[in-house]
Design an enzyme around this catalytic site. Structure first.
Site, PDB file in Angstrom:
ATOM      1  N   VAL A 286      -1.499   9.726   5.507  1.00 29.64           N
ATOM      2  CA  VAL A 286      -2.336   9.626   4.275  1.00 29.64           C
ATOM      3  C   VAL A 286      -3.412   8.218   4.789  1.00 29.64           C
ATOM      4  O   VAL A 286      -2.903   7.320   5.296  1.00 29.64           O
ATOM      5  CB  VAL A 286      -2.085   9.163   2.914  1.00 29.64           C
ATOM      6  CG1 VAL A 286      -1.472  10.679   2.492  1.00 29.64           C
ATOM      7  CG2 VAL A 286      -1.131   8.168   2.823  1.00 29.64           C
TER       8      VAL A 286
ATOM      9  N   ASP B 145       7.184   3.968   2.932  1.00 28.91           N
ATOM     10  CA  ASP B 145       7.699   5.265   3.558  1.00 28.91           C
ATOM     11  C   ASP B 145       9.212   5.203   3.606  1.00 28.91           C
ATOM     12  O   ASP B 145       9.597   5.652   2.714  1.00 28.91           O
ATOM     13  CB  ASP B 145       7.172   4.948   4.841  1.00 28.91           C
ATOM     14  CG  ASP B 145       6.922   6.306   5.992  1.00 28.91           C
ATOM     15  OD1 ASP B 145       7.901   6.981   5.704  1.00 28.91           O
ATOM     16  OD2 ASP B 145       5.806   6.639   6.220  1.00 28.91           O
TER      17      ASP B 145
ATOM     18  N   ASP C  35       0.894  -1.095  -0.159  1.00 28.72           N
ATOM     19  CA  ASP C  35      -0.051  -0.010   0.164  1.00 28.72           C
ATOM     20  C   ASP C  35       0.877   1.310  -0.009  1.00 28.72           C
ATOM     21  O   ASP C  35       0.424   2.274  -0.651  1.00 28.72           O
ATOM     22  CB  ASP C  35      -0.867  -0.125   1.125  1.00 28.72           C
ATOM     23  CG  ASP C  35      -0.217  -0.115   2.620  1.00 28.72           C
ATOM     24  OD1 ASP C  35       0.958  -0.406   2.551  1.00 28.72           O
ATOM     25  OD2 ASP C  35      -0.960   0.300   3.646  1.00 28.72           O
TER      26      ASP C  35
ATOM     27  N   LYS D  59       6.541   7.635  -0.548  1.00 22.10           N
ATOM     28  CA  LYS D  59       6.970   9.024  -0.030  1.00 22.10           C
ATOM     29  C   LYS D  59       8.449   9.104  -0.398  1.00 22.10           C
ATOM     30  O   LYS D  59       9.296   8.718   0.447  1.00 22.10           O
ATOM     31  CB  LYS D  59       6.750   8.918   1.454  1.00 22.10           C
ATOM     32  CG  LYS D  59       5.192   8.952   1.825  1.00 22.10           C
ATOM     33  CD  LYS D  59       5.000   9.409   3.266  1.00 22.10           C
ATOM     34  CE  LYS D  59       3.612   9.267   3.769  1.00 22.10           C
ATOM     35  NZ  LYS D  59       3.607   9.448   5.167  1.00 22.10           N
TER      36      LYS D  59
ATOM     37  N   ARG E 151      -9.828   3.261   6.412  1.00 19.73           N
ATOM     38  CA  ARG E 151      -9.350   2.289   5.140  1.00 19.73           C
ATOM     39  C   ARG E 151     -10.311   2.226   4.085  1.00 19.73           C
ATOM     40  O   ARG E 151      -9.789   2.226   3.131  1.00 19.73           O
ATOM     41  CB  ARG E 151      -9.224   0.845   5.844  1.00 19.73           C
ATOM     42  CG  ARG E 151      -7.903   0.529   6.546  1.00 19.73           C
ATOM     43  CD  ARG E 151      -7.943  -1.008   6.985  1.00 19.73           C
ATOM     44  NE  ARG E 151      -6.996  -1.334   7.872  1.00 19.73           N
ATOM     45  CZ  ARG E 151      -5.809  -1.379   7.837  1.00 19.73           C
ATOM     46  NH1 ARG E 151      -5.264  -0.864   6.769  1.00 19.73           N
ATOM     47  NH2 ARG E 151      -4.688  -1.503   9.115  1.00 19.73           N
TER      48      ARG E 151
END
Length: 178
Positions: free
Chosen positions: A152, A102, A99, A130, A164
């Site tokens: 987010v 990071d 998903d 990101k 979600r």
């Protein structure tokens, strides 16, 4: 928290990008036999569902569960395997579906673990990344969206198991998501 998070990426933009990714993946894996899609729980389940239904190649789905964030946005330190795959991946073409990327630390851990199982190939498809937060060099083969360093939610992404199921990707105010 009150109200709905502000829209960062609209439902229409997500739909168009998932269609795009499915076309690219179908093209890249055409004629290679069955593709094993491995969804990283829990955040990737909506993305994986939509992506898998748009593929035009034979595929099957399995899931793996990892934990890096224990409560909200507080990192727990070490990555933990919570749920392993149900199928062997040796000799199979595997597409890891994530998903969000990071720092890249969790994904790097997962890639090392899966590569040790000797798949025929291992590629990564991430809905969001990101770039400003990456601290680990991880090769992403398919990326939906590069996003700013904000918290987010929606389309599988959550904050404390909330938001979600939003059909878009929204951002929380700094005081809400941190």
């Amino acid at each position: 928290m009150t109200g709905r998070p502000a829209v960062l990426i609209s439902e229409a933009a997500i739909t168009a990008r998932v269609d795009d990714l499915a076309r690219k993946i179908s093209w890249d894996y055409a004629g290679m036999g069955e593709l094993l899609l491995v969804g990283v729980l829990r955040g990737a389940f909506i993305f994986l569902s939509d992506l898998s239904r748009r593929l035009t190649i034979p595929c099957c789905v399995d899931f793996i569960g990892l934990s890096h964030y224990e409560h909200g946005s507080t990192p727990s330190g070490a990555v933990r395997l919570i749920m392993d795959l149900r199928v062997e991946i040796a000799g199979k073409h595997v597409l890891l579906v994530e998903d969000i990327v990071d720092s890249g630390d969790t994904l790097a851990y997962l890639v090392r673990m899966l590569e040790a199982r000797r798949p025929a190939s291992l590629k990564i498809c991430a809905l969001t990344r990101k770039p400003d937060r990456l601290t680990t060099d991880v090769q992403l083969d398919y990326v939906g969206f590069d996003i700013p360093d904000r918290w987010v939610v929606g389309y599988g992404l959550d904050y404390n198991d909330q938001f979600r199921t939003l059909p878009y990707i929204g951002e929380l105010e700094p005081t809400e998501g941190r």
